[in-house]
Design a protein around this motif. Structure first.
Motif, short mmCIF file in Angstrom:
data_model
loop_
_atom_site.label_atom_id
_atom_site.label_comp_id
_atom_site.label_asym_id
_atom_site.label_seq_id
_atom_site.Cartn_x
_atom_site.Cartn_y
_atom_site.Cartn_z
N LYS A 149 39.06 39.03 32.15
CA LYS A 149 38.79 39.27 33.57
C LYS A 149 39.77 38.49 34.44
CE LYS A 149 34.73 37.96 35.24
NZ LYS A 149 33.29 37.94 35.47
N HIS A 150 39.98 37.21 34.09
CA HIS A 150 40.87 36.35 34.87
C HIS A 150 42.34 36.73 34.69
CE1 HIS A 150 37.61 33.90 36.26
NE2 HIS A 150 37.16 33.79 35.02
N PHE A 151 42.74 37.03 33.46
CA PHE A 151 44.13 37.41 33.19
C PHE A 151 44.51 38.68 33.95
CE2 PHE A 151 44.03 34.83 29.14
CZ PHE A 151 45.06 33.98 29.52
N PHE A 152 43.67 39.71 33.85
CA PHE A 152 43.99 40.99 34.49
C PHE A 152 43.94 40.89 36.02
CE2 PHE A 152 42.52 42.84 30.27
CZ PHE A 152 43.82 43.03 29.82
N ARG A 153 43.06 40.05 36.53
CA ARG A 153 43.02 39.83 37.99
C ARG A 153 44.32 39.17 38.46
NH1 ARG A 153 36.93 37.71 39.11
NH2 ARG A 153 35.97 39.71 39.55
N ASP A 154 44.77 38.16 37.69
CA ASP A 154 46.02 37.46 38.04
C ASP A 154 47.21 38.43 38.00
OD1 ASP A 154 44.66 35.15 38.39
OD2 ASP A 154 45.40 34.12 36.60
N LEU A 155 47.24 39.28 36.97
CA LEU A 155 48.33 40.26 36.87
C LEU A 155 48.30 41.22 38.06
CD1 LEU A 155 48.26 41.16 33.05
CD2 LEU A 155 50.16 40.10 34.27
N LEU A 156 47.09 41.64 38.44
CA LEU A 156 46.93 42.56 39.58
C LEU A 156 47.43 41.93 40.87
CD1 LEU A 156 45.68 45.29 40.61
CD2 LEU A 156 43.57 44.03 40.99
N GLU A 157 47.07 40.66 41.08
CA GLU A 157 47.46 39.97 42.32
C GLU A 157 48.98 39.80 42.44
OE1 GLU A 157 45.26 36.31 42.38
OE2 GLU A 157 43.34 37.36 42.64
N ASN A 158 49.67 39.82 41.30
CA ASN A 158 51.12 39.62 41.30
C ASN A 158 51.89 40.87 40.91
OD1 ASN A 158 51.29 36.66 41.93
ND2 ASN A 158 49.95 36.58 40.16
N THR A 159 51.29 42.01 41.22
CA THR A 159 51.95 43.30 40.99
C THR A 159 52.06 44.03 42.31
OG1 THR A 159 51.04 43.42 38.74
CG2 THR A 159 51.80 45.48 39.69
N SER A 160 53.19 44.62 42.55
CA SER A 160 53.41 45.34 43.82
C SER A 160 52.46 46.54 43.93
CB SER A 160 54.86 45.82 43.86
OG SER A 160 55.08 46.56 45.03
N PRO A 161 51.75 46.66 45.07
CA PRO A 161 50.75 47.73 45.21
C PRO A 161 51.31 49.15 45.16
CG PRO A 161 50.46 46.04 46.88
CD PRO A 161 51.76 45.77 46.22
N THR A 163 53.21 50.43 42.90
CA THR A 163 53.62 50.84 41.54
C THR A 163 52.44 51.49 40.82
OG1 THR A 163 52.98 48.69 40.62
CG2 THR A 163 55.27 48.92 41.34
N ALA A 164 52.75 52.31 39.81
CA ALA A 164 51.71 52.97 39.00
C ALA A 164 50.93 51.92 38.21
CB ALA A 164 52.35 53.97 38.06
N GLU A 165 51.64 50.87 37.80
CA GLU A 165 51.01 49.81 37.01
C GLU A 165 49.91 49.10 37.80
OE1 GLU A 165 53.54 46.64 35.17
OE2 GLU A 165 53.68 48.16 33.59
N TYR A 166 50.09 48.99 39.13
CA TYR A 166 49.11 48.34 40.00
C TYR A 166 47.76 49.07 39.90
CZ TYR A 166 46.79 46.47 44.14
OH TYR A 166 45.89 45.88 44.99
N HIS A 167 47.82 50.40 40.00
CA HIS A 167 46.59 51.20 39.96
C HIS A 167 45.93 51.13 38.58
CE1 HIS A 167 47.34 52.59 43.96
NE2 HIS A 167 48.58 52.94 43.62
N GLN A 168 46.77 51.07 37.54
CA GLN A 168 46.23 50.95 36.19
C GLN A 168 45.52 49.60 36.02
OE1 GLN A 168 49.31 51.91 33.45
NE2 GLN A 168 47.95 53.02 32.10
N LEU A 169 46.16 48.54 36.55
CA LEU A 169 45.55 47.20 36.48
C LEU A 169 44.26 47.14 37.28
CD1 LEU A 169 48.65 44.85 36.70
CD2 LEU A 169 46.84 44.63 35.01
N ALA A 170 44.26 47.79 38.46
CA ALA A 170 43.05 47.80 39.30
C ALA A 170 41.89 48.47 38.56
CB ALA A 170 43.33 48.53 40.61
N ASN A 171 42.19 49.56 37.87
CA ASN A 171 41.15 50.26 37.08
C ASN A 171 40.67 49.40 35.92
OD1 ASN A 171 41.13 52.54 38.67
ND2 ASN A 171 42.76 53.54 37.52
N THR A 172 41.63 48.66 35.30
CA THR A 172 41.27 47.79 34.17
C THR A 172 40.35 46.67 34.63
OG1 THR A 172 43.40 48.26 33.13
CG2 THR A 172 42.19 46.36 32.28
N VAL A 173 40.70 46.04 35.78
CA VAL A 173 39.87 44.96 36.32
C VAL A 173 38.46 45.48 36.61
CG1 VAL A 173 39.54 43.43 38.31
CG2 VAL A 173 41.77 43.58 37.24
N LYS A 174 38.38 46.67 37.19
CA LYS A 174 37.09 47.28 37.52
C LYS A 174 36.27 47.50 36.23
CE LYS A 174 35.21 51.31 40.00
NZ LYS A 174 34.83 52.31 39.01
#
Length: 320
Positions: A149-161, A163-174
């Motif tokens: 939970k903490h790792f993926f949140r940190d990655l999300l916070e440091n990814t440009s909104p 990008t496709a990866e941002y949305h994938q990370l947001a879904n993963t955190v959820k």
């Protein structure tokens, strides 16, 4: 903007590196259980297959899912790694659901099965286990879920909104948060059941039924009951649940069976109760609470101001 992106990228790289390092460590620890317990026990036949499945059955699919994630992370393929990870997230919820039964079966086998008891002790003394017991290692998946939970949140916070990866990370955190809530809910219900059972055992006899589906334990403690007429104060133990309040007093200390138990004096349903502070609004010594029921008013007193405030908050929340 360039500086911001560079900072994001540095933090992101650090987090991704730490995620991969801790994933390897997690895999190593799961591998210890699978190698030194599951594989050998299967070969030796020390435990029946059904018992082996109950204790360790959910570990192999968790290991496989984690192994796939680590391979993607090693190649820097975060997107496909997240996709496969999300597909296997439910395994953690099912693992949490089974954990109580796994621990119960493990405890039973340690008690009854002499050869398994000796085998477990021998394996745990191996240097690879670093003094940890099997019971500790069985908790690893739930501890790892919390870390994800903490790792993926940190990655999300440091990814440009953008990008496709941002949305994938947001879904993963959820998804991770949803499974974490599921696991927490299982843990809360288990803890609540243990509390209800403990109170049931504390009360003399079976007349007062504590173990009821949907009932939640809230708190307990000693309070003084102020009688309506000029009698002396009575010290009682109160148990507060989501739907009722129980008043109990200690059994006679010389009673042959119930000397350490409590005798239920009254059960107050909360659905038609109102709670008021009679005094205790200022930081004076202690306070007094008034509980009004359809056919009775109960005055409860404590010399501890904090305690009376805590009871007031708990009672009003339970009534509400």
């Amino acid at each position: 903007v360039e500086d911001q992106r560079a900072r994001w990228e540095r933090k992101r790289s650090r987090t991704a590196k730490e995620l991969l390092e801790t994933e390897h460590k997690y895999l190593e620890q799961l591998d210890l259980v699978l190698t030194y317990f599951v594989t050998i026990l299967k070969a030796k036949g020390t435990l029946k297959p059904a018992l082996l499945e109950t204790i360790f059955g959910h570990l192999e699919p968790l290991y496989s899912a984690s192994h796939v994630l680590s391979l993607h992370l090693e190649k820097g393929n975060l997107g496909p790694g997240l996709e496969s990870f999300c597909q296997s997230l439910d395994l953690y919820g099912h693992y949490a659901e089974n954990l109580e039964q796994a621990n119960k079966t493990l405890k039973e086998q340690v008690r009854k099965n002499k050869s398994f008891r000796r085998f477990k002790k021998l394996q745990e003394t191996r240097p690879q286990f670093q003094g940890r017991q099997l019971e500790d290692l069985l908790l690893l998946p739930l501890q790892r879920l919390h870390q994800y939970k903490h790792f993926f949140r940190d990655l999300l916070e440091n990814t440009s909104p953008d990008t496709a990866e941002y949305h994938q990370l947001a879904n993963t955190v959820k998804s991770v948060c949803e499974v974490s809530h599921w696991v927490q809910d299982i843990s809360d219900k288990r803890e609540n059941s243990l509390q209800l059972l403990r109170v049931q055992k504390l009360l003399k006899g079976q007349k007062t039924q504590i173990l009821t589906p949907g009932r939640w334990y809230i708190r307990e403690g000693w309070l003084l009951v102020v009688p309506s007429k000029g009698e002396e104060l009575k010290r009682r133990m109160f148990f507060l649940f989501s739907d009722m309040l129980i008043a109990a007093k200690p059994c006679h200390p010389l009673h042959p069976l119930n000397s350490n138990k409590l005798s239920c004096q009254a059960v107050y349903p909360l659905h038609q109760c109102s709670v008021d502070k009679v005094f205790g609004h200022t930081w004076s010594q202690g306070g007094l609470l008034s509980l009004s029921f359809p056919h009775k008013t109960l005055l409860l007193m404590s010399s501890n101001q904090q305690e009376i405030n805590d009871w007031y908050r708990s009672l009003t929340a339970a009534v509400r």
